[in-house]
Scaffold this active site. Structure first.
Site, short mmCIF file in Angstrom:
data_model
loop_
_atom_site.label_atom_id
_atom_site.label_comp_id
_atom_site.label_asym_id
_atom_site.label_seq_id
_atom_site.Cartn_x
_atom_site.Cartn_y
_atom_site.Cartn_z
N SER A 1 0.83 -1.21 0.00
CA SER A 1 0.00 0.00 0.00
C SER A 1 0.86 1.26 0.00
O SER A 1 2.01 1.24 0.45
CB SER A 1 -0.86 -0.01 1.27
OG SER A 1 -1.39 1.26 1.53
N TYR B 1 -0.82 -0.62 10.18
CA TYR B 1 -0.99 -1.06 8.78
C TYR B 1 0.25 -0.69 7.95
O TYR B 1 0.76 -1.50 7.17
CB TYR B 1 -2.25 -0.38 8.25
CG TYR B 1 -2.63 -0.67 6.83
CD1 TYR B 1 -3.25 -1.87 6.48
CD2 TYR B 1 -2.44 0.29 5.83
CE1 TYR B 1 -3.65 -2.11 5.16
CE2 TYR B 1 -2.84 0.05 4.52
CZ TYR B 1 -3.44 -1.14 4.19
OH TYR B 1 -3.84 -1.39 2.90
#
Ligand SMILES: NC(=O)c1ccc[n+]([C@@H]2O[C@H](COP(=O)([O-])OP(=O)(O)OC[C@H]3O[C@@H](n4cnc5c(N)ncnc54)[C@H](O)[C@@H]3O)[C@@H](O)[C@H]2O)c1
Length: 268
Positions: free
Chosen positions: A150, A163
């Site tokens: 990501s 994350y």
């Protein structure tokens, strides 16, 4: 392009994973569809069958004990081996670091980094060892691992220390496997998505939860993201899946250890 290739895609009941599964099935791959949620996983399998493709499902939580070995076995029993592994399953559990619990941090490491590690390790007999044997018999066959990272893992993101750390770690794992297994014709690459329109990034105000945790992006922040993307919008699941497809296909036989950024030009 992918005739008879056996592909495992985690989190392929919906979103980007499903879009990637449909693309691969269209090109002749045999799919192991996997998701924590059984209903959407079975729907994906049915869609593939209706297209004339082949697919089976293996449902469960990628972080649970024995999952990695179980799904490899399922692929081998159903289709005779494993050629493609896409580590895609995921969700977010955001908060600012001063409020983030140990459980919250660990949960993101478990799903986005530890589970891919265990899946790749469990794939070793079917990818590394199988290739070694083939090479001894003069056979050259490429296999592919695609890890889904990501923008957060590359640039960091407010509210996503957990994350972002896991997705950054996944890039380190990707580059290491590329070095360890490159000589066995296993290409290992990552995609790093920017803003892709899926359940994960819809308006937080819609109140969607995954694994009991609220997901989504506050509408104000979402709009801000869209304005800062040169293409002025989020990508579709299909646009994101195209990158996975490329890295899983023979088109990428000489691409190894790379991160493909699919983000509408958000950062370069
Ligand atoms: N959407 C984005 O903007 C974006 C951006 C960067 C990275 N990503 C990554 O892309 C991947 C796919 O996400 P998406 O946007 O398609 O989201 P999505 O919610 O539409 O799909 C994710 C799928 O993973 C499954 N899943 C979640 N936890 C699981 C678990 N513990 N075990 C098994 N399956 C589980 C869900 O049930 C779901 O079907 C994720 O790894 C995500 O972090 C997404």
């Amino acid at each position: 392009m992918m005739k008879d290739q056996v592909a495992i895609i985690t989190g392929s009941g919906r979103g980007v994973g499903k879009a990637a599964a449909l693309m691969m099935a269209e090109q002749g791959a045999k799919l192991v569809i996997s998701d924590k949620d059984e209903v959407p996983a079975h729907e994906t399998v049915e869609e593939i069958k209706q297209m004339g493709g082949e697919a089976v499902s293996y449902c469960g939580d990628v972080t649970s004990d024995g999952f990695a070995e179980g799904i490899m076995q399922k692929a081998a029993e159903s289709f005779g081996g494993v050629d493609i592994l896409v580590n895609n399953a995921g969700y977010t559990w955001d908060s600012m670091i001063h409020k983030m619990t140990d459980e919250q941090f660990q949960a993101m490491l478990d799903i986005h980094l530890v589970a891919p590690f265990k899946l790749i390790r469990a794939a070793s007999p079917y990818m590394r060892d199988a290739a070694k044997q083939e090479m001894e018999n003069g056979i050259v066959k490429y296999r592919k691992i695609v890890n889904v990272s990501s923008v957060a893992g590359v640039m960091g993101n407010v509210g996503q220390a957990n994350y972002a750390s896991a997705k950054a770690g996944l890039i380190g794992l990707t580059k290491t496997i590329a070095r360890e297994w490159g000589s066995f014709n296993v290409n290992c690459n990552a995609v790093a998505f920017g803003l892709i329109d899926t359940r994960l990034t819809q308006s937080k105000e819609k109140g969607e939860t995954v694994n009991g945790v609220s997901v989504g992006i506050p509408e104000k922040v979402r709009k801000m993201f869209e304005h800062s993307i040169p293409q002025q919008r989020g990508g579709t699941a299909e646009e994101a899946a195209s990158g996975i497809y490329y890295l899983a296909s023979p088109l990428s036989n000489y691409t190894n250890g790379q991160v493909l950024h699919i983000n509408g030009g958000w950062y370069t």
